[in-house]
Write an enzyme that holds these catalytic residues in place. Structure first.
Site, short mmCIF file in Angstrom:
data_model
loop_
_atom_site.label_atom_id
_atom_site.label_comp_id
_atom_site.label_asym_id
_atom_site.label_seq_id
_atom_site.Cartn_x
_atom_site.Cartn_y
_atom_site.Cartn_z
N ASN A 247 -71.23 -1.43 29.59
CA ASN A 247 -70.19 -0.39 29.55
C ASN A 247 -69.56 -0.32 30.93
O ASN A 247 -70.17 0.15 31.89
CB ASN A 247 -70.86 0.95 29.18
CG ASN A 247 -69.86 2.08 29.04
OD1 ASN A 247 -68.67 1.91 29.32
ND2 ASN A 247 -70.35 3.22 28.62
N ARG B 90 -68.83 -2.02 25.27
CA ARG B 90 -68.23 -0.78 24.78
C ARG B 90 -66.74 -0.79 25.14
O ARG B 90 -66.38 -0.90 26.31
CB ARG B 90 -68.89 0.42 25.43
CG ARG B 90 -68.26 1.68 24.92
CD ARG B 90 -68.72 2.91 25.63
NE ARG B 90 -68.06 4.05 25.03
CZ ARG B 90 -67.65 5.12 25.68
NH1 ARG B 90 -67.85 5.21 26.98
NH2 ARG B 90 -67.05 6.08 25.05
N HIS C 236 -64.97 7.92 20.56
CA HIS C 236 -66.38 8.24 20.35
C HIS C 236 -66.91 7.73 19.00
O HIS C 236 -67.93 8.20 18.50
CB HIS C 236 -66.66 9.76 20.42
CG HIS C 236 -66.48 10.36 21.77
ND1 HIS C 236 -65.92 11.59 21.99
CD2 HIS C 236 -66.80 9.89 23.01
CE1 HIS C 236 -65.89 11.87 23.28
NE2 HIS C 236 -66.42 10.84 23.92
N ARG D 47 -60.29 17.09 31.11
CA ARG D 47 -59.09 16.91 30.26
C ARG D 47 -58.74 18.21 29.55
O ARG D 47 -59.62 18.94 29.10
CB ARG D 47 -59.35 15.81 29.22
CG ARG D 47 -59.24 14.42 29.79
CD ARG D 47 -59.67 13.37 28.79
NE ARG D 47 -60.95 12.78 29.18
CZ ARG D 47 -61.69 11.99 28.42
NH1 ARG D 47 -61.30 11.68 27.20
NH2 ARG D 47 -62.83 11.51 28.86
N GLU E 197 -75.33 5.54 21.68
CA GLU E 197 -74.21 4.60 21.51
C GLU E 197 -74.63 3.18 21.86
O GLU E 197 -74.20 2.23 21.20
CB GLU E 197 -73.04 5.03 22.40
CG GLU E 197 -72.37 6.29 21.91
CD GLU E 197 -71.44 6.92 22.96
OE1 GLU E 197 -71.96 7.57 23.89
OE2 GLU E 197 -70.23 6.75 22.84
#
Ligand code: AMP
Length: 389
Positions: A7, A91, A179, A240, A385
């Site tokens: 990742n 990822r 996600h 965010r 994940e």
């Protein structure tokens, strides 16, 4: 079979090496400060010894090389040779129209590059990571696992924006979500945990981390999600803003003399919990300071929770009802405070919190957190994940 999961962020590389037969993690580590002074790799070797290796890492290539050297180190390494690794899974935040993970080929890569702008913060470093793996071990198969692909089952009325249709045709302007790798894992895991077939479950899953989103999953498929063209839309996040009136752009351009890129940066990096509180993007800090009476932290928490509760309502519509409300991600898995306060808004859905169970379901423990007489369950399911990749 050993699979390496990678990742890459703009200045970081995280990795995990799995033995897939047993799901055992053979090695895990992270490199920070790629492209900056003072880069280092942190890992714990198979004897439990913690290592920090400082090295020059001007680009992702040096970082990936250091990762392979550490994995195969005679003393600390988990494997003897890179050849033991069957494939690398990367990822990838934005995969555009790709509905499934893909083995990387030259043609596939060219098509994927056309989606680069959909995740300007995340896709370019992922490409650097892939190129670096390719430069170090040319023959290793690489697979891209897209955070968007789980959401490709969304119906058209959920993924289209109410803007002129040709913008979709010409530029692919639509909602893609993110996600998805987490949602894929957590929806399977929720069904397993509850002893149900996922086809029989209408789930609303809240993935709450530094980035936060929510999805409606019914019949095992995504019906809607809160993130849009990019991971900016939807819930309040660490830095965010989530949903905002698009007129903010012209308003700030005219009144604050800000450029489009300054406004975009402000909405992505200086807003959310950080922007409201003026303190931090870290939820733990916000909770602590709110408890100490800090007005900005209290408000940040309240807006985060209120927006989340509103979205749970709308995702319940998208799922066609609610059998299971699922919390995951760093905040969802650990913050009993946020879960309790969100459920406080949802009593009319027949969800009643079980205080004791809510306190227990933390730090990696899954658990149902509603009372037995609730009409639906709320459940905490830790995501994974990397394993999904
Ligand atoms: P993630 O991006 O999934 O790693 O989640 C990171 C977020 O989880 C950060 O905002 C952390 O502050 C938050 N978090 C982790 N542990 C806790 C905790 N015990 N209570 C509240 N928030 C937490």
């Amino acid at each position: 079979m050993k699979i390496l999961v990678i990742n890459c962020g703009s200045s970081s590389i995280k990795y995990k090496l799995y033995e897939m037969d047993t799901h055992a993690v053979l090695a895990a580590g992270g490199i920070e400060r790629v492209g900056q002074e003072g880069a280092f790799l942190k890992t714990t070797d198979h004897n439990g010894e913690k290592l920090q290796l400082n090295f020059d890492c001007p680009t992702h290539t040096e970082g990936i090389k250091m990762m392979f050297d550490t994995l195969t180190h005679p003393q600390h390494g988990a494997i003897k040779s890179i050849d033991e690794i069957a494939a690398a899974g990367h990822r990838i935040v934005a995969g555009g129209r790709f509905a499934e993970s893909r083995l990387v080929t030259p043609d596939m890569l060219e098509e994927w590059k056309t989606f680069m702008d959909l995740a300007p913060l995340h896709n370019p470093p992922a490409l650097k990571g892939y190129n670096a793996v390719k430069a170090v071990v040319e023959n290793m198969p690489n697979v891209f696992v897209f955070d968007t692909s789980f959401h490709q089952t969304m119906p058209e009325h959920a993924y289209k924006y109410a803007v002129p249709h040709e913008l979709y045709e010409k530029y692919g302007l639509r909602r893609y979500g993110a996600h998805g790798t987490s949602y894929r894992f957590v929806s399977d895991e929720t069904a397993r945990f509850l002893g149900k077939d996922k086809k029989d479950l209408r789930m609303v899953i809240a993935h709450l981390g530094n980035g936060a989103s929510i999805a409606a999953v019914a019949n095992g498929e995504c019906k809607d999600t809160s993130m849009g063209l990019t991971p900016l839309e939807g819930l309040v996040m660490g830095t965010r803003s989530g949903d905002i009136d698009p007129s903010v752009f012209s308003f700030l351009a005219e009144n604050a003399n800000m450029t489009i890129s300054q406004i975009t940066e402000m909405l992505n990096k200086k807003s959310g919990l950080l922007g409201i509180s003026g303190l931090s993007n870290d939820c733990r800090t916000i909770e602590e300071e709110a408890a100490n009476g800090h007005a900005g932290a209290k408000l940040a928490l309240e807006i985060f929770i209120y927006r989340l509760a509103k979205y749970i309502g709308s995702m319940t519509v998208a799922a066609g009802g609610l059998d299971a409300l699922v919390f995951t991600g760093g905040i969802g898995e650990n913050s009993d405070i946020i879960r309790e306060r969100v459920l406080g808004y949802l009593g009319f859905f027949g969800l009643q919190i079980d205080q004791e169970a809510n306190l227990k379901a933390r730090f990696g423990n899954a658990g149902v957190i509603t009372t037995a007489d609730s009409k639906a369950v709320a459940v905490v399911i830790p995501t994974n994940e990397e394993l999904m990749i």
